[in-house]
Design an enzyme around this catalytic site. Structure first.
Site, short mmCIF file in Angstrom:
data_model
loop_
_atom_site.label_atom_id
_atom_site.label_comp_id
_atom_site.label_asym_id
_atom_site.label_seq_id
_atom_site.Cartn_x
_atom_site.Cartn_y
_atom_site.Cartn_z
N ASP A 1 32.96 13.70 55.89
CA ASP A 1 33.28 14.67 56.93
C ASP A 1 34.51 15.49 56.56
O ASP A 1 35.32 15.83 57.41
CB ASP A 1 33.47 13.98 58.29
CG ASP A 1 33.52 14.97 59.45
OD1 ASP A 1 33.08 16.12 59.28
OD2 ASP A 1 34.01 14.59 60.54
N LYS B 1 40.51 19.35 55.59
CA LYS B 1 40.57 17.95 55.94
C LYS B 1 40.83 17.03 54.75
O LYS B 1 41.42 15.96 54.90
CB LYS B 1 39.26 17.51 56.60
CG LYS B 1 39.11 17.87 58.06
CD LYS B 1 37.86 17.20 58.60
CE LYS B 1 37.58 17.52 60.04
NZ LYS B 1 36.37 16.80 60.51
N ILE C 1 39.39 15.00 68.86
CA ILE C 1 38.73 13.84 68.27
C ILE C 1 39.56 12.57 68.33
O ILE C 1 39.03 11.49 68.57
CB ILE C 1 38.32 14.14 66.80
CG1 ILE C 1 37.46 12.99 66.25
CG2 ILE C 1 39.53 14.39 65.94
CD1 ILE C 1 36.85 13.27 64.91
N CYS D 1 31.69 10.45 73.42
CA CYS D 1 32.40 10.99 74.58
C CYS D 1 33.39 10.00 75.19
O CYS D 1 34.49 10.38 75.59
CB CYS D 1 31.41 11.43 75.67
SG CYS D 1 30.42 12.86 75.22
N HIS D 2 32.98 8.73 75.26
CA HIS D 2 33.80 7.76 75.99
C HIS D 2 34.66 6.89 75.08
O HIS D 2 35.34 5.99 75.59
CB HIS D 2 32.90 6.87 76.86
CG HIS D 2 32.32 7.60 78.03
ND1 HIS D 2 33.07 7.92 79.14
CD2 HIS D 2 31.07 8.09 78.26
CE1 HIS D 2 32.30 8.56 80.00
NE2 HIS D 2 31.10 8.69 79.49
N MET E 1 28.44 14.52 82.40
CA MET E 1 27.77 13.25 82.08
C MET E 1 26.27 13.46 82.26
O MET E 1 25.77 13.47 83.39
CB MET E 1 28.28 12.14 83.00
CG MET E 1 27.54 10.81 82.85
SD MET E 1 27.70 10.13 81.18
CE MET E 1 26.34 8.98 81.15
#
Length: 671
Positions: free
Chosen positions: A291, A318, A533, A601-602, A641
């Site tokens: 990545d 990166k 992120i 997401c969580h 959600m």
């Protein structure tokens, strides 16, 4: 409403990077090291509270009007002197679209051209707004079919074209950039960044050339290569430079049978802006599987290198190397590590091609690789600044380790609605042991760095409390402005890095500041809102980092003293054991399901400090029916959600709940 009074004098910040080189250096010099201590709040303006997500936008200021973006691609037009709201535009992005993005429903800003404001919306549209009224002049869908593309980057103006890219490499998309006529919204061209199915023919010779560097049936998984952030247009050379992202899936073994450079992933590509014609490319990471995107901020300037003046492009992507390229030809001029890295031994001095360490090819050798930098990058999207007076580039850096662990390539199953990296979802997850997590967190470092691009070395650096911090701007007054993850907005001396002034803003800052002048008064503005992120996805407990309690734009000037209340931190649920009859097998199944469906997401292993609920503290996990209403039926879909419906059956939802309860109860035993 007029853009600004004709009897006033303006020094604007009218494009994303301020000038055509995107240097983010302003010659304004009213604010200096001697008087910066007199900076005070002139005004602030809050975004609405649909949800407190990350705020990453660069505000534009044109003739006394500021155009700022927040979460869900919303646009605010504000009086740049008073902060009074002039108009607001809500593109009404569906809440369900949130699942299509890895790092929050963020937006990095608008473009301005000929009385119009252009915004890319999270769900893939490009919208032209009347700059005076906010009324929609045209809107186009920039995405293809039913693939889960997202748009978070700022559009760029290239002549009479508005250019936009997209994201979604892990979701099975094929990257591209598109150009639209600024007046009509008609698409002028589209340039794909990776090749498609050869049986369907190639769009241009560049795609035929790129296809020779791929193997297998890569197009089934899209290929990735999304151009999700940085682009810059050189009007003198009439070249548009685009930064291309990672391959999709990450694993080259899955993506391309473990072979090939996989052009144009992790590359800078130069195009003709009127036609989209390929001119040259420079690939930073052949066959990328870490990545290591090349989508980070690019700066154009002229440098004297070995007694010759060169037109250069500079980037700190990166992968940890700072690159200087000849922007006319793409020739490699230099590349030096700006953070510790272990995936490559170095770069070929003639070509810039990396000497990749065999152990880093985790998908080929099947062995885990603890890589530096991490997928968050040694430097990510947060913009840099180049000060021609000092000859230095200023940018935030991050030192974060990451464990790359390949999955079984032969058993890989593409998930059309999930996160696809080709890694082992359990072995590459964060460990749950709190002591190990603390050890990993202790290895993380962040800094504001002043870099000499000619000598290829650090001149000074300022350590930061956390590795995830804001973009920067520098000024003719001898100052560098930056916000950080603890919510501090500060000014530093450009030559020494000495901190000269700071103000607590009430939430972590990742966005870059801007500066402008109206009637001889210099202002400095920054958008505030913690996200991205690291707090969302890496699962590290940044206990002291400012939570996203407020999303706003704050503007300073000398001598101002406006009040700016900082909201109280929202209390987390008290620690209390949650009853559960789940057995170890159900919890283990839930852990795997969570890491496939929920972590983006969580938070990795159900732990985050981002802009969405930390499920360990959610009362919904204590009730089976309530939890199912959120997960399967979409009770909170307007807030982002989505309803998973049949994608997650009742038993799977219960397994996920059992795992989250286990993680919630883990809090009680965490020292």
């Amino acid at each position: 409403m007029a853009q600004g009074r004709s009897d006033m004098a303006y020094v604007n910040w009218a494009s994303h990077g301020l000038d055509s080189g995107e240097t983010r250096f302003s010659p304004l010099d009213q604010i200096t090291p001697d008087n910066v201590g007199q900076l005070g709040v002139a005004w602030y303006a809050d975004f609405d509270s649909r949800s407190l997500r990350g705020v990453e936008g660069t505000p534009l200021v044109v003739d006394g009007v500021m155009y700022a973006t927040g979460a869900w691609s919303k646009v605010l037009a504000l009086d740049a002197v008073t902060g009074r709201k002039l108009w607001e535009y809500d593109p009404e992005v569906p809440g369900a679209a949130a699942r299509d993005g890895c790092c929050g429903v963020v937006n990095r800003g608008v473009a301005y051209h000929d009385g119009h404001v252009f915004v890319g919306t999270f769900d893939g549209r490009l919208v032209a707004l009347d700059a005076a009224t906010g009324q929609v002049r045209w809107s186009v869908d920039t995405t293809e079919g039913d693939r889960p593309y997202t748009v978070t980057g700022a559009p760029r103006v290239a002549g009479n074209m508005i250019v936009i890219g997209n994201g979604g490499a892990e979701y099975g998309v094929r990257g591209y950039v598109s150009a639209y006529d600024a007046r009509t919204g008609k698409r002028a061209w589209r340039f794909y960044t990776v090749p498609g199915d050869p049986a369907k023919g190639f769009e241009n010779p560049a795609m035929e050339m790129a296809a020779a560097t791929w193997s297998g049936q890569w197009w089934k998984y899209g290929g990735g290569g999304t151009a999700w952030d940085s682009m810059v247009y050189d009007p003198d050379l009439d070249l548009l430079y685009i930064g291309v992202g990672n391959g999709g899936p990450w694993s080259r073994e899955v993506r391309s049978q473990g072979e090939g450079d996989n052009l144009f992933v992790s590359s800078i590509v130069a195009l003709r802006p009127q036609t989209g014609e390929y001119v040259w490319h420079f690939q930073q990471v052949p066959g990328d599987e870490w990545d290591y995107t090349a989508t980070q901020h690019m700066i154009l300037t002229d440098l004297e290198i070995e007694r010759h003046k060169r037109k250069v492009l500079m980037q700190a992507p990166k992968n940890g190397f700072f690159y200087v390229l000849d922007r006319e030809t793409g020739e490699f001029l230099s590349g030096t590590p700006y953070v510790p890295l272990n995936w490559a031994k170095g770069l070929d001095p003639e070509t810039g091609r990396p000497d990749i360490v065999p152990a880093a090819r985790y998908s080929e050798n099947g062995e885990a690789f603890m890589g530096m930098p991490s997928p968050a990058g040694g430097h990510s999207w947060q913009p840099m600044s180049y000060d021609p007076q000092t000859g230095l580039v200023y940018f935030p850096t991050a030192e974060i380790p990451y464990g790359y662990v390949a999955g079984n390539a032969d058993a890989f199953s593409f998930d059309a609605r999930g996160w696809n990296t080709g890694q082992d979802v359990l072995k590459s997850a964060m460990p749950e042991d709190p002591q190990v997590r603390r050890q990993i967190a202790s290895m993380m470092k962040g800094a504001l760095v002043a870099w000499d691009p000619v000598a290829g070395k650090r001149v000074w650096d300022v350590p930061m409390p956390y590795p995830w911090n804001g973009g920067v701007a520098s000024t003719g007054g001898g100052l560098v402005f930056q916000g950080n993850g603890t919510g501090e907005f500060a000014a530093y001396d450009v030559r020494t890095g000495e901190k000269l002034w700071s103000r607590q803003m009430g939430s972590g800052i990742v966005a870059p500041p801007v500066t402008y002048a109206v009637d001889g008064v210099q202002y400095v503005s920054v958008a505030v809102g913690w996200g991205g992120i690291l707090p969302l996805n890496l699962g590290i407990a940044l206990k002291d980092a400012a939570l996203p309690r407020v999303n706003r734009v704050v503007t300073f000037r000398l001598g101002a003293d406006a009040a700016m209340p900082l909201p109280e931190a929202e209390p987390l649920a008290p620690l209390a054991r949650i009853a559960s009859s789940a057995g170890a097998k159900q919890v283990a199944a839930g852990r795997e399901l969570y890491q496939v469906r929920c972590w983006m997401c969580h938070g990795d292993t159900a732990q985050n400090r981002g802009g969405v609920p930390d499920l360990r503290y959610s009362p919904a996990i204590a009730d089976k029916d309530v939890f199912a209403a959120f997960v399967r039926e979409g009770a909170a879909e307007p807030l982002g959600m989505p309803a998973f419906g049949s994608e997650i059956d009742a038993d799977e939802a219960e397994a996920i709940r059992a795992y989250v309860i286990k993680r919630a109860n883990d809090r009680l035993t965490t020292p």
